[in-house]
Design a protein around this motif. Structure first.
Motif, mmCIF file in Angstrom:
data_model
loop_
_atom_site.group_PDB
_atom_site.id
_atom_site.type_symbol
_atom_site.label_atom_id
_atom_site.label_comp_id
_atom_site.label_asym_id
_atom_site.label_seq_id
_atom_site.Cartn_x
_atom_site.Cartn_y
_atom_site.Cartn_z
ATOM 1 N N MET A 1 27.396 14.956 9.148
ATOM 2 C CA MET A 1 26.132 15.368 8.565
ATOM 3 C C MET A 1 25.011 14.533 9.195
ATOM 4 O O MET A 1 25.081 13.313 9.247
ATOM 5 C CB MET A 1 26.177 15.131 7.060
ATOM 6 N N LEU A 2 23.972 15.206 9.648
ATOM 7 C CA LEU A 2 22.850 14.544 10.285
ATOM 8 C C LEU A 2 21.775 14.278 9.236
ATOM 9 O O LEU A 2 21.224 15.204 8.657
ATOM 10 C CB LEU A 2 22.313 15.430 11.407
ATOM 11 N N LEU A 3 21.509 13.015 8.964
ATOM 12 C CA LEU A 3 20.509 12.652 7.967
ATOM 13 C C LEU A 3 19.117 12.704 8.580
ATOM 14 O O LEU A 3 18.940 12.448 9.763
ATOM 15 C CB LEU A 3 20.782 11.247 7.445
ATOM 16 N N SER A 4 18.128 12.995 7.740
ATOM 17 C CA SER A 4 16.753 13.016 8.219
ATOM 18 C C SER A 4 16.211 11.595 8.336
ATOM 19 O O SER A 4 16.743 10.655 7.735
ATOM 20 C CB SER A 4 15.876 13.827 7.264
ATOM 21 N N THR A 5 15.141 11.476 9.102
ATOM 22 C CA THR A 5 14.459 10.190 9.228
ATOM 23 C C THR A 5 14.048 9.689 7.857
ATOM 24 O O THR A 5 14.219 8.511 7.530
ATOM 25 C CB THR A 5 13.223 10.333 10.136
ATOM 26 N N ARG A 6 13.511 10.594 7.044
ATOM 27 C CA ARG A 6 13.031 10.210 5.714
ATOM 28 C C ARG A 6 14.166 9.668 4.850
ATOM 29 O O ARG A 6 14.010 8.635 4.193
ATOM 30 C CB ARG A 6 12.352 11.393 5.032
ATOM 31 N N SER A 7 15.311 10.318 4.837
ATOM 32 C CA SER A 7 16.402 9.864 3.967
ATOM 33 C C SER A 7 16.947 8.510 4.421
ATOM 34 O O SER A 7 17.270 7.656 3.589
ATOM 35 C CB SER A 7 17.512 10.911 3.889
ATOM 36 N N VAL A 8 17.021 8.285 5.730
ATOM 37 C CA VAL A 8 17.479 6.989 6.237
ATOM 38 C C VAL A 8 16.470 5.909 5.861
ATOM 39 O O VAL A 8 16.834 4.820 5.392
ATOM 40 C CB VAL A 8 17.695 7.039 7.765
ATOM 41 N N ALA A 9 15.179 6.210 6.055
ATOM 42 C CA ALA A 9 14.134 5.237 5.730
ATOM 43 C C ALA A 9 14.124 4.931 4.237
ATOM 44 O O ALA A 9 13.977 3.763 3.838
ATOM 45 C CB ALA A 9 12.773 5.750 6.190
ATOM 46 N N LEU A 10 14.283 5.945 3.409
ATOM 47 C CA LEU A 10 14.291 5.714 1.958
ATOM 48 C C LEU A 10 15.491 4.879 1.527
ATOM 49 O O LEU A 10 15.383 4.031 0.634
ATOM 50 C CB LEU A 10 14.243 7.043 1.201
ATOM 51 N N ALA A 11 16.637 5.089 2.158
ATOM 52 C CA ALA A 11 17.811 4.258 1.855
ATOM 53 C C ALA A 11 17.541 2.802 2.241
ATOM 54 O O ALA A 11 17.881 1.875 1.495
ATOM 55 C CB ALA A 11 19.037 4.792 2.591
ATOM 56 N N GLY A 12 16.914 2.590 3.390
ATOM 57 C CA GLY A 12 16.561 1.234 3.812
ATOM 58 C C GLY A 12 15.565 0.587 2.862
ATOM 59 O O GLY A 12 15.689 -0.591 2.522
ATOM 60 N N ILE A 13 14.577 1.366 2.416
ATOM 61 C CA ILE A 13 13.593 0.849 1.458
ATOM 62 C C ILE A 13 14.282 0.461 0.156
ATOM 63 O O ILE A 13 13.972 -0.584 -0.431
ATOM 64 C CB ILE A 13 12.484 1.889 1.206
ATOM 65 N N ALA A 14 15.215 1.284 -0.295
ATOM 66 C CA ALA A 14 15.948 0.969 -1.529
ATOM 67 C C ALA A 14 16.710 -0.343 -1.381
ATOM 68 O O ALA A 14 16.738 -1.172 -2.306
ATOM 69 C CB ALA A 14 16.896 2.112 -1.882
ATOM 70 N N PHE A 15 17.312 -0.557 -0.216
ATOM 71 C CA PHE A 15 18.047 -1.806 -0.007
ATOM 72 C C PHE A 15 17.096 -2.995 0.051
ATOM 73 O O PHE A 15 17.411 -4.069 -0.474
ATOM 74 C CB PHE A 15 18.923 -1.733 1.254
ATOM 75 N N CYS A 16 15.924 -2.806 0.663
ATOM 76 C CA CYS A 16 14.907 -3.868 0.663
ATOM 77 C C CYS A 16 14.508 -4.194 -0.776
ATOM 78 O O CYS A 16 14.341 -5.370 -1.131
ATOM 79 C CB CYS A 16 13.669 -3.438 1.451
ATOM 80 N N GLY A 17 14.336 -3.160 -1.591
ATOM 81 C CA GLY A 17 14.002 -3.370 -3.005
ATOM 82 C C GLY A 17 15.082 -4.158 -3.721
ATOM 83 O O GLY A 17 14.784 -5.050 -4.529
ATOM 84 N N LEU A 18 16.338 -3.852 -3.428
ATOM 85 C CA LEU A 18 17.450 -4.588 -4.028
ATOM 86 C C LEU A 18 17.423 -6.050 -3.599
ATOM 87 O O LEU A 18 17.582 -6.956 -4.430
ATOM 88 C CB LEU A 18 18.780 -3.944 -3.629
ATOM 89 N N MET A 19 17.188 -6.298 -2.306
ATOM 90 C CA MET A 19 17.134 -7.686 -1.824
ATOM 91 C C MET A 19 16.006 -8.460 -2.498
ATOM 92 O O MET A 19 16.190 -9.606 -2.908
ATOM 93 C CB MET A 19 16.958 -7.717 -0.295
ATOM 94 N N MET A 20 14.836 -7.820 -2.638
ATOM 95 C CA MET A 20 13.706 -8.497 -3.282
ATOM 96 C C MET A 20 13.964 -8.689 -4.773
ATOM 97 O O MET A 20 13.582 -9.723 -5.345
ATOM 98 C CB MET A 20 12.411 -7.730 -3.043
ATOM 99 N N ALA A 21 14.604 -7.728 -5.416
ATOM 100 C CA ALA A 21 14.912 -7.870 -6.840
ATOM 101 C C ALA A 21 15.842 -9.057 -7.082
ATOM 102 O O ALA A 21 15.639 -9.836 -8.026
ATOM 103 C CB ALA A 21 15.542 -6.573 -7.371
ATOM 104 N N VAL A 22 16.844 -9.215 -6.225
ATOM 105 C CA VAL A 22 17.752 -10.361 -6.352
ATOM 106 C C VAL A 22 16.988 -11.664 -6.128
ATOM 107 O O VAL A 22 17.141 -12.629 -6.886
ATOM 108 C CB VAL A 22 18.940 -10.232 -5.369
ATOM 109 N N ALA A 23 16.139 -11.689 -5.094
ATOM 110 C CA ALA A 23 15.371 -12.910 -4.801
ATOM 111 C C ALA A 23 14.459 -13.278 -5.968
ATOM 112 O O ALA A 23 14.387 -14.446 -6.367
ATOM 113 C CB ALA A 23 14.543 -12.717 -3.526
#
Length: 168
Positions: A1-23
């Protein structure tokens, strides 16, 4: 399955949010004040989230747009990973080799040019060499490095999408 640029970017943003929430939870709930190198690692996470946010809003369909955001976000991830690696190295030094504690980050930001602040922070200080917290045998900077390595999957996926043959 080929993911869109937007879905990949949103997944990365979600992970950034998780990292900041932990910090932030470790800072405000556990009382672990961030040292200057920790603050720079947070800047790497926030910079990556900013690049990925622009990528998600823009949602380029062409190869060059995907490659541009992939490279730019990979650079911000690499910068954060470099700082985390530097922090781990500083924590591994014997006590007699650890640089002495200098002024705190807010004082340096008020009194010194930005380039001097960056140089002083990256050279490290005694407070950055302290290990305040361990989880499964890894210090917080080591866990942050693991987080940056996981986060690198988003820019790498964007780069892969930019070079993948078009289907249609």
């Amino acid at each position: 399955m080929l993911l869109s640029t937007r879905s990949v970017a949103l997944a990365g943003i979600a992970f950034c949010g998780l990292m900041m929430a932990v910090a932030l939870a470790l800072q405000y709930l556990a009382g672990l004040a961030p040292c200057p190198l920790c603050v720079f690692q947070r800047v790497g996470v926030i910079a990556t989230a900013a690049v990925l946010l622009v990528a998600a809003v823009h949602n380029p369909s062409g190869r060059w747009g995907k490659a541009f955001y992939g490279v730019l976000s990979l650079v911000t991830v690499a910068g954060g990973a470099f700082v985390a690696g530097r922090h781990i190295w500083l924590q591994s030094l014997p006590a007699d080799k650890v640089p002495s504690c200098g002024p705190d980050l807010s004082y340096m930001m008020d009194m010194l040019p930005l380039q001097d602040v960056v140089n002083r922070v990256l050279s490290g200080s005694g407070e950055c060499a302290e290990i305040d917290f361990m989880l499964l045998g890894l210090s917080l900077p080591a866990w942050t490095l693991v987080g940056f390595l996981i986060l690198a999957l988003a820019p790498l996926r964007l780069l892969w999408l930019s070079f993948a043959p078009s289907r249609g």
